[in-house]
Design a protein around this motif. Structure first.
Motif, PDB file in Angstrom:
ATOM      1  N   UNK A 197     -10.469   4.791   7.843  1.00  0.00           N
ATOM      2  CA  UNK A 197      -9.060   5.184   7.915  1.00  0.00           C
ATOM      3  C   UNK A 197      -8.215   4.054   7.338  1.00  0.00           C
ATOM      4  N   UNK A 198      -7.338   4.382   6.391  1.00  0.00           N
ATOM      5  CA  UNK A 198      -6.426   3.406   5.809  1.00  0.00           C
ATOM      6  C   UNK A 198      -4.993   3.904   6.004  1.00  0.00           C
ATOM      7  N   UNK A 199      -4.141   3.056   6.543  1.00  0.00           N
ATOM      8  CA  UNK A 199      -2.728   3.358   6.743  1.00  0.00           C
ATOM      9  C   UNK A 199      -1.899   2.282   6.058  1.00  0.00           C
ATOM     10  N   UNK A 200      -0.728   2.669   5.528  1.00  0.00           N
ATOM     11  CA  UNK A 200       0.217   1.624   5.135  1.00  0.00           C
ATOM     12  C   UNK A 200       1.622   2.029   5.547  1.00  0.00           C
ATOM     13  N   UNK A 201       2.429   1.017   5.766  1.00  0.00           N
ATOM     14  CA  UNK A 201       3.775   1.200   6.291  1.00  0.00           C
ATOM     15  C   UNK A 201       4.747   0.425   5.409  1.00  0.00           C
ATOM     16  N   UNK A 202       5.852   1.068   5.040  1.00  0.00           N
ATOM     17  CA  UNK A 202       6.927   0.406   4.311  1.00  0.00           C
ATOM     18  C   UNK A 202       8.177   0.381   5.180  1.00  0.00           C
ATOM     19  N   UNK A 203       9.126  -0.479   4.803  1.00  0.00           N
ATOM     20  CA  UNK A 203      10.365  -0.598   5.597  1.00  0.00           C
ATOM     21  C   UNK A 203      11.101   0.722   5.685  1.00  0.00           C
ATOM     22  N   UNK A 204      11.224   1.421   4.540  1.00  0.00           N
ATOM     23  CA  UNK A 204      12.047   2.634   4.503  1.00  0.00           C
ATOM     24  C   UNK A 204      11.247   3.923   4.678  1.00  0.00           C
ATOM     25  N   UNK A 205       9.927   3.803   4.766  1.00  0.00           N
ATOM     26  CA  UNK A 205       9.094   4.982   4.934  1.00  0.00           C
ATOM     27  C   UNK A 205       8.902   5.811   3.676  1.00  0.00           C
ATOM     28  N   UNK A 206       9.452   5.360   2.546  1.00  0.00           N
ATOM     29  CA  UNK A 206       9.326   6.113   1.297  1.00  0.00           C
ATOM     30  C   UNK A 206       7.968   5.849   0.656  1.00  0.00           C
ATOM     31  N   UNK A 207       7.403   6.880   0.043  1.00  0.00           N
ATOM     32  CA  UNK A 207       6.019   6.800  -0.420  1.00  0.00           C
ATOM     33  C   UNK A 207       5.844   5.952  -1.668  1.00  0.00           C
ATOM     34  N   UNK A 208       6.751   6.052  -2.623  1.00  0.00           N
ATOM     35  CA  UNK A 208       6.577   5.313  -3.860  1.00  0.00           C
ATOM     36  C   UNK A 208       5.487   5.938  -4.720  1.00  0.00           C
ATOM     37  N   UNK A 209       5.140   5.289  -5.836  1.00  0.00           N
ATOM     38  CA  UNK A 209       4.124   5.843  -6.743  1.00  0.00           C
ATOM     39  C   UNK A 209       2.743   5.816  -6.105  1.00  0.00           C
ATOM     40  N   UNK A 210       1.807   6.614  -6.629  1.00  0.00           N
ATOM     41  CA  UNK A 210       0.448   6.621  -6.074  1.00  0.00           C
ATOM     42  C   UNK A 210      -0.186   5.232  -6.153  1.00  0.00           C
ATOM     43  N   UNK A 211      -0.960   4.901  -5.131  1.00  0.00           N
ATOM     44  CA  UNK A 211      -1.664   3.621  -5.112  1.00  0.00           C
ATOM     45  C   UNK A 211      -2.843   3.686  -6.073  1.00  0.00           C
ATOM     46  N   UNK A 212      -3.003   2.647  -6.894  1.00  0.00           N
ATOM     47  CA  UNK A 212      -4.011   2.692  -7.964  1.00  0.00           C
ATOM     48  C   UNK A 212      -5.094   1.629  -7.842  1.00  0.00           C
ATOM     49  N   UNK A 213      -4.883   0.603  -7.023  1.00  0.00           N
ATOM     50  CA  UNK A 213      -5.856  -0.490  -6.981  1.00  0.00           C
ATOM     51  C   UNK A 213      -5.893  -1.092  -5.585  1.00  0.00           C
ATOM     52  N   UNK A 214      -7.090  -1.503  -5.169  1.00  0.00           N
ATOM     53  CA  UNK A 214      -7.249  -2.151  -3.872  1.00  0.00           C
ATOM     54  C   UNK A 214      -8.346  -3.191  -3.968  1.00  0.00           C
ATOM     55  N   UNK A 215      -8.202  -4.257  -3.215  1.00  0.00           N
ATOM     56  CA  UNK A 215      -9.248  -5.264  -3.119  1.00  0.00           C
ATOM     57  C   UNK A 215      -9.484  -5.622  -1.667  1.00  0.00           C
TER      58      UNK A 215
END
Length: 331
Positions: free
Chosen positions: A128-146
């Protein structure tokens, strides 16, 4: 993006970790400027996710950190080796609360997060992966992770990664510092520093610069990749593995023998076609290279973070530092 935050995986075999992970997440959210209400949502979601691991998971572990791709965001990665969630769609529905399953409260957790992804196989485990931003807006699709994990109980990982997104191409470095501990970490961090001076240089040129620049360190295995829309350019020295993976299989990319900073041939780069919806995977030898995409049904349709965390869980060795970077172009 350079990786300056040490990834500390916390095993969820004791209830005390719930509070520890919640406090870490709240501290990161506060430092990133989240308001009180949003910080409270982070605290609740993280508490629920980690509580589920403590109560129900086999060999659960959790990581909370600044998001590697999205500045100012907080990321939580939770992995386990069972029991898995038999019916994810049902688990995400409101009111689903059957005891004895990791699916408890999953719908509520997902609603509080800015973005989330989950992959589960009964008997094999859940990521399970979650992420949280200040404004809750999704933004562009995530493309890279390390993702990184230190050997055994070490707190310092000798492997490092860095990446830079130019829009039409993503450039990535992975370095496995020779050995492990502080000296290996110094070598791999120096590799990150050198790479980030000109991250969009052609991979062979970047590798040549790294080879020259790491001479005062232990050196290490290094790979540099540039992932474009339709092709991948790869240059490697030593045993960092590079793959182009999809649901049906994978293609290996050629790395030359040697140790960056000490001995090796003149760097060369190789170009490969990038099929639609493929995932580029780079990893150090802390992961076995014998993993097979066909043994992970549905995995390679998921986000880079879920793919990487699953590979780290199932192909990772506790006998070495481990690092995996995953890239999708979102075609």
């Amino acid at each position: 993006m350079t990786h300056r935050h040490e990834d500390i995986w916390i095993r969820t075999d004791d209830p005390s970790v719930i509070g520890a992970v919640r406090r870490a997440a709240v501290a990161l959210a506060t430092a990133a400027g989240f308001d009180q209400n949003r910080t409270g949502q982070v605290a609740v979601a993280v508490t629920e996710a980690v509580s589920n691991l403590v109560k129900h998971a086999v060999e659960g572990a959790v990581l909370v950190r600044p998001h590697p791709e999205r500045p100012g965001a907080v990321e939580l990665v939770a992995v386990d080796k069972g029991p898995g969630i038999a019916d994810l769609a049902r688990a995400l529905r409101d009111g689903y609360s059957t005891s004895g399953t990791l699916g408890i409260g999953l719908g509520a957790i997902a609603r509080m997060a800015t973005g989330w992804d989950v992959h589960s196989m009964p008997g094999r485990g859940t990521v399970l992966v979650l992420h949280f931003t200040r404004d809750g807006l999704h933004g562009p699709p995530l493309r890279v992770s390390g993702l990184r994990r230190a050997i055994g109980e070490e707190s310092v990982c000798g492997d490092s990664f860095a990446f830079a997104d130019a829009g039409d191409a993503i450039s990535v470095l992975v370095c496995d510092g020779l050995g492990h501990g502080g000296a290996a970490a110094h070598a791999s961090r120096e590799a990150v520093r050198i790479f980030m001076e000109d991250p969009h240089a052609p991979p062979a040129a970047a590798l040549e610069r790294l080879h020259r620049g790491l001479g005062h360190t232990r050196g290490g295995a290094v790979a540099v990749v540039r992932v474009g829309r339709e092709n991948v350019t790869f240059a490697g020295l030593g045993n960092v593995s590079g793959w182009i993976a999809h649901a049906e299989g994978r293609q290996g990319m050629l790395s030359l023998p040697g140790i960056a900073g000490h001995k090796g041939r003149h760097p060369r780069q190789y170009e490969y076609a990038l099929p639609p919806h493929a995932t580029v995977v780079l990893h150090t030898d802390g992961l076995t290279d014998r993993w097979d995409p066909a043994s992970f049904p549905g995995l390679f349709a998921h986000s880079p973070a879920v793919v990487g965390a699953t590979l780290l869980r199932d192909a990772g060795s506790r006998r070495d530092d481990a690092c995996v970077v995953t890239v999708k172009q979102g075609q």
